[in-house]
Design a protein around this motif. Structure first.
Motif, PDB file in Angstrom:
ATOM      1  N   ALA A  26     -91.303  88.976 -75.845  1.00  0.00           N
ATOM      2  CA  ALA A  26     -90.424  89.555 -76.860  1.00  0.00           C
ATOM      3  C   ALA A  26     -90.105  88.558 -77.964  1.00  0.00           C
ATOM      4  N   ARG A  27     -90.156  87.282 -77.654  1.00  0.00           N
ATOM      5  CA  ARG A  27     -89.892  86.248 -78.656  1.00  0.00           C
ATOM      6  C   ARG A  27     -91.132  85.911 -79.483  1.00  0.00           C
ATOM      7  N   GLY A  28     -92.234  86.605 -79.208  1.00  0.00           N
ATOM      8  CA  GLY A  28     -93.434  86.407 -79.995  1.00  0.00           C
ATOM      9  C   GLY A  28     -94.441  85.441 -79.408  1.00  0.00           C
ATOM     10  N   HIS A  29     -94.233  85.000 -78.188  1.00  0.00           N
ATOM     11  CA  HIS A  29     -95.163  84.078 -77.555  1.00  0.00           C
ATOM     12  C   HIS A  29     -96.201  84.861 -76.752  1.00  0.00           C
ATOM     13  N   ARG A  30     -97.385  84.282 -76.626  1.00  0.00           N
ATOM     14  CA  ARG A  30     -98.431  84.919 -75.838  1.00  0.00           C
ATOM     15  C   ARG A  30     -98.407  84.359 -74.425  1.00  0.00           C
ATOM     16  N   VAL A  31     -98.378  85.259 -73.441  1.00  0.00           N
ATOM     17  CA  VAL A  31     -98.348  84.837 -72.041  1.00  0.00           C
ATOM     18  C   VAL A  31     -99.529  85.453 -71.312  1.00  0.00           C
ATOM     19  N   ASP A  32    -100.414  84.609 -70.806  1.00  0.00           N
ATOM     20  CA  ASP A  32    -101.512  85.065 -69.958  1.00  0.00           C
ATOM     21  C   ASP A  32    -101.080  84.902 -68.506  1.00  0.00           C
ATOM     22  N   VAL A  33    -101.367  85.900 -67.679  1.00  0.00           N
ATOM     23  CA  VAL A  33    -100.985  85.865 -66.265  1.00  0.00           C
ATOM     24  C   VAL A  33    -102.242  85.813 -65.410  1.00  0.00           C
ATOM     25  N   LEU A  34    -102.345  84.790 -64.594  1.00  0.00           N
ATOM     26  CA  LEU A  34    -103.432  84.665 -63.630  1.00  0.00           C
ATOM     27  C   LEU A  34    -102.885  84.925 -62.233  1.00  0.00           C
ATOM     28  N   ARG A  35    -103.653  85.647 -61.421  1.00  0.00           N
ATOM     29  CA  ARG A  35    -103.252  85.935 -60.052  1.00  0.00           C
ATOM     30  C   ARG A  35    -104.245  85.241 -59.112  1.00  0.00           C
ATOM     31  N   PRO A  36    -103.936  84.000 -58.719  1.00  0.00           N
ATOM     32  CA  PRO A  36    -104.910  83.208 -57.961  1.00  0.00           C
ATOM     33  C   PRO A  36    -105.284  83.792 -56.613  1.00  0.00           C
ATOM     34  N   GLY A  37    -104.452  84.664 -56.063  1.00  0.00           N
ATOM     35  CA  GLY A  37    -104.776  85.231 -54.759  1.00  0.00           C
ATOM     36  C   GLY A  37    -105.485  86.562 -54.821  1.00  0.00           C
ATOM     37  N   GLY A  38    -105.713  87.103 -56.021  1.00  0.00           N
ATOM     38  CA  GLY A  38    -106.293  88.430 -56.085  1.00  0.00           C
ATOM     39  C   GLY A  38    -107.182  88.690 -57.269  1.00  0.00           C
ATOM     40  N   SER A  39    -107.763  87.649 -57.845  1.00  0.00           N
ATOM     41  CA  SER A  39    -108.642  87.864 -58.991  1.00  0.00           C
ATOM     42  C   SER A  39    -109.670  86.745 -59.073  1.00  0.00           C
ATOM     43  N   LEU A  40    -110.765  87.046 -59.764  1.00  0.00           N
ATOM     44  CA  LEU A  40    -111.809  86.050 -60.005  1.00  0.00           C
ATOM     45  C   LEU A  40    -111.407  85.219 -61.214  1.00  0.00           C
ATOM     46  N   ILE A  41    -111.437  83.904 -61.074  1.00  0.00           N
ATOM     47  CA  ILE A  41    -111.041  83.008 -62.161  1.00  0.00           C
ATOM     48  C   ILE A  41    -112.228  82.137 -62.532  1.00  0.00           C
ATOM     49  N   ARG A  42    -112.655  82.245 -63.775  1.00  0.00           N
ATOM     50  CA  ARG A  42    -113.748  81.409 -64.263  1.00  0.00           C
ATOM     51  C   ARG A  42    -113.134  80.107 -64.779  1.00  0.00           C
ATOM     52  N   LEU A  43    -113.271  79.064 -63.989  1.00  0.00           N
ATOM     53  CA  LEU A  43    -112.566  77.822 -64.268  1.00  0.00           C
ATOM     54  C   LEU A  43    -112.951  77.214 -65.615  1.00  0.00           C
ATOM     55  N   THR A  44    -114.225  77.261 -65.951  1.00  0.00           N
ATOM     56  CA  THR A  44    -114.671  76.614 -67.190  1.00  0.00           C
ATOM     57  C   THR A  44    -114.078  77.273 -68.424  1.00  0.00           C
ATOM     58  N   ASP A  45    -113.713  78.562 -68.325  1.00  0.00           N
ATOM     59  CA  ASP A  45    -113.129  79.259 -69.463  1.00  0.00           C
ATOM     60  C   ASP A  45    -111.607  79.196 -69.459  1.00  0.00           C
ATOM     61  N   THR A  46    -111.030  78.946 -68.293  1.00  0.00           N
ATOM     62  CA  THR A  46    -109.583  79.047 -68.155  1.00  0.00           C
ATOM     63  C   THR A  46    -108.888  77.695 -68.198  1.00  0.00           C
ATOM     64  N   VAL A  47    -109.361  76.765 -67.378  1.00  0.00           N
ATOM     65  CA  VAL A  47    -108.700  75.460 -67.277  1.00  0.00           C
ATOM     66  C   VAL A  47    -109.386  74.490 -68.231  1.00  0.00           C
ATOM     67  N   ARG A  48    -108.951  74.517 -69.474  1.00  0.00           N
ATOM     68  CA  ARG A  48    -109.533  73.598 -70.455  1.00  0.00           C
ATOM     69  C   ARG A  48    -108.496  73.247 -71.503  1.00  0.00           C
ATOM     70  N   ALA A  49    -108.611  72.049 -72.030  1.00  0.00           N
ATOM     71  CA  ALA A  49    -107.653  71.537 -73.003  1.00  0.00           C
ATOM     72  C   ALA A  49    -107.629  72.418 -74.247  1.00  0.00           C
ATOM     73  N   GLY A  50    -106.421  72.635 -74.769  1.00  0.00           N
ATOM     74  CA  GLY A  50    -106.270  73.395 -75.991  1.00  0.00           C
ATOM     75  C   GLY A  50    -106.131  74.888 -75.794  1.00  0.00           C
ATOM     76  N   GLU A  51    -106.389  75.385 -74.588  1.00  0.00           N
ATOM     77  CA  GLU A  51    -106.337  76.826 -74.352  1.00  0.00           C
ATOM     78  C   GLU A  51    -104.891  77.329 -74.250  1.00  0.00           C
ATOM     79  N   HIS A  52    -104.031  76.545 -73.588  1.00  0.00           N
ATOM     80  CA  HIS A  52    -102.626  76.929 -73.424  1.00  0.00           C
ATOM     81  C   HIS A  52    -101.728  75.731 -73.713  1.00  0.00           C
ATOM     82  N   ASP A  53    -100.525  76.043 -74.193  1.00  0.00           N
ATOM     83  CA  ASP A  53     -99.553  74.974 -74.437  1.00  0.00           C
ATOM     84  C   ASP A  53     -98.900  74.502 -73.150  1.00  0.00           C
ATOM     85  N   ALA A  54     -98.803  75.370 -72.158  1.00  0.00           N
ATOM     86  CA  ALA A  54     -98.228  74.971 -70.867  1.00  0.00           C
ATOM     87  C   ALA A  54     -98.611  75.976 -69.801  1.00  0.00           C
ATOM     88  N   TRP A  55     -98.665  75.490 -68.561  1.00  0.00           N
ATOM     89  CA  TRP A  55     -98.918  76.321 -67.383  1.00  0.00           C
ATOM     90  C   TRP A  55     -97.649  76.332 -66.530  1.00  0.00           C
TER      91      TRP A  55
END
Length: 287
Positions: A26-55
């Protein structure tokens, strides 16, 4: 800002963190939600510098989320709380060692793979509180009155599934005091102890004494956490710390979702360096 929340299925519909994510969006920030116990996560696309300001991590203690958070920290990404500190409370064996080293008021702690090993403890240690070292939310915590009960199958899991810890039971009124630290402010609530299911259910905000407040502040410094909760039992000899949680529920804290959202943004902008990010040095050797 762009943020990544690691949320396991157990918390998928929980107000903490769902309401926090809504406030941030609601404040205008983008929030991506990952569900580590129930989804496929492509590490090379997700865990990389510059992609998110914080986890941000909101998962059970033994879940896979912490490894992903540590991966994000390993490539230089900001994490809330500091990923290097979270394992210090999620592994209760490690947590006990750190508590003793920093002089926190904690019960004597014993570790074993099988509950039967605790039978070697002296009579004075009983009754015992036994729980898995990677447990959370009161899961598989049991009160063991005597050695004979150690031989009975318990909810702590079979041998080989992980370490167990045991601590002498601290006599108390059947109520746990939960102290939450949120952006430098402390709040306390009373809640029925999971060891006393016979007592009436309750959950209410209560005043915080200077003694308990000082213990809670020392706990945050010892573990290097910014957002955390401390479970305290008021025993016959004073307050005793029985558990520490990173990113707890903050239930009964006024405007908790808004305040957690603000704290996450502040820590993200500061690179995760909050007031408690660096633990006090351990004393080595004699005084």
């Amino acid at each position: 800002m762009r943020l990544c929340f690691l949320v396991e299925e157990q918390y998928r519909h929980d107000g903490m963190p769902v309401d926090v994510i809504r406030r941030l969006t609601a404040r205008g920030h983008r929030v991506d939600v990952l569900r580590p116990g129930g989804s496929l996560i492509r590490l090379t696309d997700t865990v990389r510098a510059g992609e998110h300001d914080a986890w941000v991590l909101k998962t059970v203690s033994g879940g896979p989320g912490l490894t992903l958070l540590e991966g994000a920290a390993a490539v230089g990404l900001t994490t809330v709380n500091d990923a290097r500190r979270i394992r210090g409370v999620r592994d209760k064996v490690l947590a006990a060692v750190l508590a003793e080293a920093h002089g926190l008021p904690v019960p004597p702690t014993y570790a074993a793979v099988r509950a039967e090993e605790f039978a070697a403890l002296p009579d004075s240690a009983f009754p015992l509180v036994v729980k898995p070292a990677d447990g959370s939310s009161g899961r598989a915590v049991r009160l063991v009155a005597d050695r004979g009960q150690l031989e009975r199958p318990g909810p702590a899991g079979p041998a080989g599934s992980g370490m167990l810890i045991a601590q002498p039971y601290i006599p108390n009124s059947g109520v746990d005091l939960k102290v939450y630290c949120l952006d430098g402010e402390l709040h306390a609530t009373e809640r029925r102890s999971p060891l006393h299911p016979d007592r009436p259910a309750l959950e209410r905000e209560v005043p915080l004494t200077p003694e308990v407040a000082a213990i809670a502040e020392r706990t945050g410094t010892a573990y290097g956490l910014d957002l955390y909760g401390v479970d305290v039992v008021l025993g016959p000899d004073g307050p005793v710390v029985v558990d520490v949680n990173d990113f707890p529920s903050f239930r009964q804290v006024p405007d908790a979702a808004d305040r957690v959202a603000s704290a996450v943004l502040r820590l993200a902008r500061a690179g995760g360096r909050g007031p408690a990010a660096v633990p006090a040095p351990l004393a080595v050797g004699g005084a």
